[in-house]
Motif scaffolding. Structure first.
Motif, PDB file in Angstrom:
ATOM      1  N   GLU A  83       0.840  -1.185   0.000  1.00  0.00           N
ATOM      2  CA  GLU A  83       0.000   0.000   0.000  1.00  0.00           C
ATOM      3  C   GLU A  83       0.882   1.245   0.000  1.00  0.00           C
ATOM      4  OE1 GLU A  83      -3.396   2.051   2.914  1.00  0.00           O
ATOM      5  OE2 GLU A  83      -2.504   0.113   3.416  1.00  0.00           O
ATOM      6  N   GLU A 159      -4.120  -2.369  -2.265  1.00  0.00           N
ATOM      7  CA  GLU A 159      -4.788  -1.107  -2.601  1.00  0.00           C
ATOM      8  C   GLU A 159      -4.208  -0.438  -3.852  1.00  0.00           C
ATOM      9  OE1 GLU A 159      -7.442  -0.428  -1.174  1.00  0.00           O
ATOM     10  OE2 GLU A 159      -7.414  -1.025   0.934  1.00  0.00           O
ATOM     11  N   MET A 162      -5.772   3.067  -4.863  1.00  0.00           N
ATOM     12  CA  MET A 162      -5.901   4.135  -3.861  1.00  0.00           C
ATOM     13  C   MET A 162      -5.451   5.489  -4.409  1.00  0.00           C
ATOM     14  SD  MET A 162      -4.188   4.425  -0.060  1.00  0.00           S
ATOM     15  CE  MET A 162      -5.175   3.108   0.622  1.00  0.00           C
ATOM     16  N   GLN A 191      -9.789  -1.530  -1.535  1.00  0.00           N
ATOM     17  CA  GLN A 191     -10.906  -0.844  -0.885  1.00  0.00           C
ATOM     18  C   GLN A 191     -12.103  -0.728  -1.816  1.00  0.00           C
ATOM     19  OE1 GLN A 191     -10.456  -0.059   2.348  1.00  0.00           O
ATOM     20  NE2 GLN A 191     -12.611   0.452   2.504  1.00  0.00           N
TER      21      GLN A 191
END
Length: 233
Positions: A83, A159, A162, A191
């Motif tokens: 991430e 992610e 993101m 997400q």
């Protein structure tokens, strides 16, 4: 290809992952979905050797990697795109890709870099730029390209969409599907649960460190409780 059995992970006294077990078969895209803080990133870090489980095992291609050093896990064909991308911001795009080659022979490094440039033409255009000057989408491409330099059999993505604009999100997910079609197995934390389930074969739902549902992606997309909790209706 990957089998996680009864892992329990702690941050000090905080019990973050509670008896989690799941599998990823060769050729699949499997997604882990859940709210922020559910433990998705912690699971990926445990698989890649950045964290250790107090119990259970992590098996990759029939080999126990639960206590193996991270660089040796990469050598065995498991790569992790964390991430936040984690590019080396003061190094050029080309230098970042070279860093991803450290488990592979130097003699074929430039061939692999060219393969990355073919998949991500934008990176070739930016190859001399510092990674810190790239846009968020370009940094995500760089992080994925750097992981691909290790020639992974299983790619874990944390992610990847993101902070990206919708058009770039679609592009990243198209690349994920292309990689999978080319033979790379994918474990995806995302997400954007709807996008993740749209491309995945199967999904696991995490709540406060536990897996509470495990179904085909299609079934999860149609599940009322999942839709209300993670898909916005």
């Amino acid at each position: 290809m990957l089998k996680v059995e009864d892992i329990n992970v702690y941050y000090g006294s905080i019990h973050a992952i509670k008896g989690v077990s799941f599998e990823v078969a060769q050729g699949e895209i499997v997604t882990l979905i859940g709210a922020n803080g559910a433990g998705k990133s912690t699971i990926l870090k445990t698989i890649s050797g950045l964290l250790r489980s107090k119990t259970g095992s992590v098996t990759f291609k029939d080999e126990d990697i639960g206590h193996m050093a991270s660089h040796n896990i990469v050598k065995r064909g498991l790569a992790h795109v964390p991430e936040g991308r984690r590019a080396f911001l003061q190094m050029s795009v080309a230098e970042n890709l070279e860093m991803g080659n450290y488990t592979q022979p130097k003699a074929t490094m430039h061939e692999r870099i060219e393969q990355v440039y073919q998949r991500f033409p934008r990176l070739k255009e930016r190859r001399k730029q510092f990674a810190g000057t790239l846009s968020g989408g370009e940094q995500q491409m760089l992080a994925m390209g750097r992981a691909l330099m290790s020639q992974p059999k299983l790619l874990m993505l944390d992610e990847p969409s993101m902070g990206l604009a919708p058009l770039l999100v679609e592009q990243i997910f198209e690349i994920i599907q292309e990689l999978n079609a080319g033979g790379v197995t994918i474990l995806l934390v995302e997400q954007n649960a709807h996008m993740a389930l749209t491309v995945a074969n199967r999904g696991y739902v995490l709540e406060t460190g536990r897996i509470v549902a495990s179904e085909s992606a299609e079934t999860l997309l149609e599940d009322d409780a999942v839709r209300k909790a993670y898909l916005g209706g």
